[in-house]
Write an enzyme that holds these catalytic residues in place. Sequence first.
Site, PDB file in Angstrom:
ATOM      1  N   LYS A  12      12.362 -14.011   3.821  1.00  0.00           N
ATOM      2  CA  LYS A  12      11.739 -12.731   4.182  1.00  0.00           C
ATOM      3  C   LYS A  12      11.629 -12.679   5.700  1.00  0.00           C
ATOM      4  CE  LYS A  12       7.250 -11.643   4.229  1.00  0.00           C
ATOM      5  NZ  LYS A  12       6.788 -10.783   5.326  1.00  0.00           N
TER       6      LYS A  12
ATOM      7  N   ASP B 150      11.390  -6.984   5.687  1.00  0.00           N
ATOM      8  CA  ASP B 150      10.061  -6.402   5.423  1.00  0.00           C
ATOM      9  C   ASP B 150       9.610  -5.589   6.646  1.00  0.00           C
ATOM     10  OD1 ASP B 150       7.400  -6.053   4.621  1.00  0.00           O
ATOM     11  OD2 ASP B 150       6.820  -8.108   5.101  1.00  0.00           O
TER      12      ASP B 150
ATOM     13  N   LYS C  97       8.458  -2.195   6.387  1.00  0.00           N
ATOM     14  CA  LYS C  97       7.380  -1.260   5.982  1.00  0.00           C
ATOM     15  C   LYS C  97       7.437   0.091   6.684  1.00  0.00           C
ATOM     16  CE  LYS C  97       3.957  -4.946   5.021  1.00  0.00           C
ATOM     17  NZ  LYS C  97       4.532  -6.128   5.657  1.00  0.00           N
ATOM     18  N   PHE C  98       8.516   0.832   6.470  1.00  0.00           N
ATOM     19  CA  PHE C  98       8.644   2.132   7.135  1.00  0.00           C
ATOM     20  C   PHE C  98       7.623   3.153   6.616  1.00  0.00           C
ATOM     21  CE2 PHE C  98      13.186   0.640   7.486  1.00  0.00           C
ATOM     22  CZ  PHE C  98      13.115   0.377   8.848  1.00  0.00           C
TER      23      PHE C  98
ATOM     24  N   ASP D 145       6.995   7.275   7.890  1.00  0.00           N
ATOM     25  CA  ASP D 145       7.184   8.362   8.862  1.00  0.00           C
ATOM     26  C   ASP D 145       7.580   9.598   8.064  1.00  0.00           C
ATOM     27  OD1 ASP D 145       7.840   9.852  11.276  1.00  0.00           O
ATOM     28  OD2 ASP D 145       8.149   7.918  12.264  1.00  0.00           O
TER      29      ASP D 145
ATOM     30  N   THR E 174      -3.220  -5.665   1.738  1.00  0.00           N
ATOM     31  CA  THR E 174      -4.341  -6.513   1.304  1.00  0.00           C
ATOM     32  C   THR E 174      -5.367  -6.705   2.421  1.00  0.00           C
ATOM     33  OG1 THR E 174      -2.916  -8.380   1.752  1.00  0.00           O
ATOM     34  CG2 THR E 174      -3.222  -7.804  -0.555  1.00  0.00           C
TER      35      THR E 174
ATOM     36  N   ARG F 122       3.964 -20.332   5.151  1.00  0.00           N
ATOM     37  CA  ARG F 122       3.585 -21.599   5.791  1.00  0.00           C
ATOM     38  C   ARG F 122       3.601 -22.831   4.895  1.00  0.00           C
ATOM     39  NH1 ARG F 122      -1.402 -18.597   8.268  1.00  0.00           N
ATOM     40  NH2 ARG F 122      -0.975 -17.484   6.323  1.00  0.00           N
TER      41      ARG F 122
HETATM   42  O1  C5P Z   1       2.385 -18.110   5.313  1.00  0.00           O
HETATM   43  P1  C5P Z   1       2.038 -17.211   4.151  1.00  0.00           P
HETATM   44  O2  C5P Z   1       2.499 -17.738   2.817  1.00  0.00           O
HETATM   45  O3  C5P Z   1       0.578 -16.819   4.147  1.00  0.00           O
HETATM   46  O4  C5P Z   1       2.902 -15.902   4.437  1.00  0.00           O
HETATM   47  C1  C5P Z   1       2.835 -14.780   3.613  1.00  0.00           C
HETATM   48  C2  C5P Z   1       3.755 -13.713   4.098  1.00  0.00           C
HETATM   49  O5  C5P Z   1       3.557 -12.552   3.315  1.00  0.00           O
HETATM   50  C3  C5P Z   1       3.546 -13.294   5.548  1.00  0.00           C
HETATM   51  O6  C5P Z   1       4.826 -12.871   6.056  1.00  0.00           O
HETATM   52  C4  C5P Z   1       2.613 -12.120   5.438  1.00  0.00           C
HETATM   53  O7  C5P Z   1       2.746 -11.220   6.490  1.00  0.00           O
HETATM   54  C5  C5P Z   1       3.106 -11.485   4.136  1.00  0.00           C
HETATM   55  N1  C5P Z   1       2.122 -10.667   3.447  1.00  0.00           N
HETATM   56  C6  C5P Z   1       0.885 -11.153   3.031  1.00  0.00           C
HETATM   57  N2  C5P Z   1       0.019 -10.334   2.384  1.00  0.00           N
HETATM   58  C7  C5P Z   1       0.360  -9.061   2.134  1.00  0.00           C
HETATM   59  C8  C5P Z   1       1.600  -8.559   2.531  1.00  0.00           C
HETATM   60  C9  C5P Z   1       2.473  -9.411   3.188  1.00  0.00           C
HETATM   61  O8  C5P Z   1       0.577 -12.320   3.240  1.00  0.00           O
HETATM   62  N3  C5P Z   1      -0.458  -8.301   1.477  1.00  0.00           N
END
Ligand code: C5P
Length: 235
Positions: free
Chosen positions: A31, A60, A62-63, A65, A124, A215
């Site tokens: 992603k 990802d 997220k458009f 407009d 979220t 991560r």
């Molecule tokens: O490192 P981690 O597993 O927390 O990364 C989660 C990924 O998912 C990040 O790119 C974060 O921006 C994305 N994301 C999220 N929660 C959301 C939407 C996207 O953690 N509601």
Amino acid sequence: MTKVFCAIDTPDLSRAVSLSSVLSNTGCGLKLGLEFFMSNGPVGVQSIRNAYPDIPIFLDLKFHDIPNTVAGALRAVTRLDVQYLNLHAGGGLEMMRAGLDAVHFEADRLGIAAPRLLAVTVLTSIDQASLSGVGVDADIENQVLRLARLTKNAGLAGVVCSAKEIEILRKDLGDDFILMVPGIRPQGSDNQDQKRVMSPVEAINLGASHLVIGRPITEAVDPQIAVADIISSLA
Ligand code: C5P
């Protein structure tokens, strides 16, 4: 089907390329988000795409407009030949339909497989107070459900949703609707800044179709083993 997408949250192209190389034979997808895209642009996506053509990519961005602008943006990124793109469902039915038409039109013109278009419902990071602050009086769960139904109605392939919404969305929207779920933590890994987490197995058992995990993979001592462990836990 690729179930796990590793979030490559870095502005650094060489780090993204080396992570892609490490993950290239594991069966996971990547992603790439706004941080990567704003630093490296379409050329950055292309360099990963060209180096590892077999790795599915979820871009990802997220458009959100007016329909004409979102259609133009989606037409442009469809040329990158990635597998998943997204926009905000809050942009409305007309915007989602214009976006979807643009994706299909451009993919047909190029003779490539059309990327799946997903929608973000309620971020979220938005709580009940923030939602009221922008004038939406529905509770979060109802707002998520309303926007997910609108997404399906617009003909999109699915939504990005939190783990706690999997059950209700799967039940309401049927088996074919994609639920791409971040906030996933394998047992024993650090939650970092994620407040509500779920394990990969739990999320898949509840009905998630894809998991976004960053991560716990990218910061693992051996990212290849970390992904392999997650994927084998789902088998
Ligand atoms: O490192 P981690 O597993 O927390 O990364 C989660 C990924 O998912 C990040 O790119 C974060 O921006 C994305 N994301 C999220 N929660 C959301 C939407 C996207 O953690 N509601």
